[in-house]
Design an enzyme around this catalytic site. Structure first.
Site, mmCIF file in Angstrom:
data_model
loop_
_atom_site.group_PDB
_atom_site.id
_atom_site.type_symbol
_atom_site.label_atom_id
_atom_site.label_comp_id
_atom_site.label_asym_id
_atom_site.label_seq_id
_atom_site.Cartn_x
_atom_site.Cartn_y
_atom_site.Cartn_z
ATOM 1 N N LYS A 298 -2.422 -2.052 -3.256
ATOM 2 C CA LYS A 298 -3.488 -1.206 -2.693
ATOM 3 C C LYS A 298 -3.117 0.257 -2.912
ATOM 4 C CE LYS A 298 -5.984 -0.322 1.610
ATOM 5 N NZ LYS A 298 -6.675 -0.950 2.729
ATOM 6 N N GLU B 177 0.822 -1.217 0.000
ATOM 7 C CA GLU B 177 0.000 0.000 0.000
ATOM 8 C C GLU B 177 0.855 1.265 0.000
ATOM 9 O OE1 GLU B 177 -2.730 0.454 3.311
ATOM 10 O OE2 GLU B 177 -3.690 2.187 2.383
HETATM 11 P P1 13P Z 1 -9.371 3.987 4.031
HETATM 12 O O1 13P Z 1 -10.196 3.217 3.012
HETATM 13 O O2 13P Z 1 -10.203 4.571 5.128
HETATM 14 O O3 13P Z 1 -8.444 4.948 3.370
HETATM 15 O O4 13P Z 1 -8.469 2.918 4.775
HETATM 16 C C1 13P Z 1 -7.836 1.959 4.040
HETATM 17 C C2 13P Z 1 -6.603 1.541 4.715
HETATM 18 O O5 13P Z 1 -6.414 0.386 4.997
HETATM 19 C C3 13P Z 1 -5.574 2.555 5.008
HETATM 20 O O6 13P Z 1 -4.370 1.926 5.334
#
Ligand code: 13P
Length: 335
Positions: free
Chosen positions: A216, A174
């Site tokens: 992500k 991510e």
């Molecule tokens: P949000 O969808 O609220 O941005 O959170 C996703 C997430 O896992 C952030 O690390």
């Protein structure tokens, strides 16, 4: 197909997405306090268990990202990973220990948690986790993100991914370019492109099996303080172009974060992305706020109305599931 590839596809394809319920205790405390609920291990568990035992878990949720506290909790003598597995979803775990100030670039952050990670991963596997998450954050402003922030976070994401795969778990990678700021969507696109490119350079150098990860990313959006108006069609086209150019084809799926978009915006944008999807990647959601916000608000006033809270969560999860297939409409949303 390798086991890691199977897990990656199981949690993020065929109309299923990921419920990000891995808020750290301090973030969850802020979320609960914002709706007037006192944060305690009991209240955090009570709300989260309400979501995990919802009907939509079976049809719409392929994986749930947990926080360290939750993966160890019991509800009616059953442990949480077992409860999630019984719905058909896989339990996952956030393994970074948070973003801290980056030395020599103090407005930026570097995500920590590599020390002792191999041992923690082995324990999480035993507790039932089959995938993991690590989030790097990047700010956009006049001088940022710096090369230092981009290379340091990419390197950490790669080292984390190698350890997660070594321990038999899929890493969710991510790299989040934050929405904060008054930048344009074009700025977001060029910075996200560079961030992704640097991440994959490091992942490849670390010999990551790209078929066994889930990416992500953020969608390509104007900054939250920008005056730029841009259609969902443009958002989708820019997001797809950016991913197509900078993500290797071996990656099986992309599960977007919601990043501060409203529930409906995050759903609508995912729907348009999935409708156009001209890439090899399966597209879905890995939402925290955009899946939980309305349910949390309702629950805060009606903590014993489990069914009522679940109905709200089920609606959101169903809308996101439809959006991942490009089948969401405004009419269905309002029903
Ligand atoms: P949000 O969808 O609220 O941005 O959170 C996703 C997430 O896992 C952030 O690390």
């Amino acid at each position: 197909m390798s086991e890691l590839n199977n897990i990656a596809l199981k949690i993020s394809s065929n109309g299923k997405g990921i419920l990000a319920a891995d808020e750290s205790t301090s973030t969850m405390t802020k979320r609960l306090q914002s709706v007037g609920v006192e944060s305690s291990s009991e209240s955090r568990l009570k709300f989260r268990h309400t979501l995990f035992s919802s009907e939509s878990m079976k049809k719409c949720i392929g994986g749930v990202i947990l926080y360290d506290e939750t993966i160890r909790q019991l509800y009616n003598s059953k442990n949480i990973p077992e409860i999630i597995l019984a719905t058909g979803a896989l339990p996952g775990i956030k393994v970074d220990t948070g973003a801290k100030i980056l030395a020599n670039s103090s407005e930026e952050k570097i995500t920590e948690g590599l020390d002792g990670l191999r041992e923690r991963l082995k324990e999480y596997y035993k507790l039932g986790a089959r995938f993991t998450k690590w989030r790097g954050v990047y700010i956009i402003s006049k001088n940022y993100p710096s090369e230092l922030a981009k290379t340091s976070n990419a390197h950490a994401l790669a080292r984390y991914s190698a350890l997660a795969q070594e321990c038999g778990m899929v890493p969710i990678v991510e790299p989040e370019v934050l929405m904060d700021g008054n930048h344009t969507a074009e700025d977001c696109m060029s910075i996200t492109a560079d961030v992704l490119k640097k991440c994959f350079d490091e992942l490849i150098q670390s010999k990551i099996d790209l078929k066994g990860i889930v990416l992500k990313p953020n969608m390509i959006l104007p900054g939250s303080n920008s005056k730029q108006k841009i259609s969902t069609q443009e958002i989708a086209e820019m997001t797809l172009e950016c991913l197509k150019k900078n993500v290797p084809k071996d990656v099986p799926s992309v599960a977007f974060l919601s990043g501060g978009q409203s529930e409906e915006e995050a759903t609508k944008n995912l729907n348009t992305i999935s409708k156009i999807n001209n890439t090899n990647f399966s597209m879905t959601f890995s939402y925290g706020r955009a899946l939980q916000q309305s349910a949390l608000k309702y629950w805060s006033k009606n903590q014993d109305d489990i069914e009522g809270t679940q109905k709200i969560f089920d609606h959101r999860a169903n809308m996101c599931s439809l959006a991942s297939k490009g089948k969401w409409t405004e009419d269905i949303e309002k029903k």
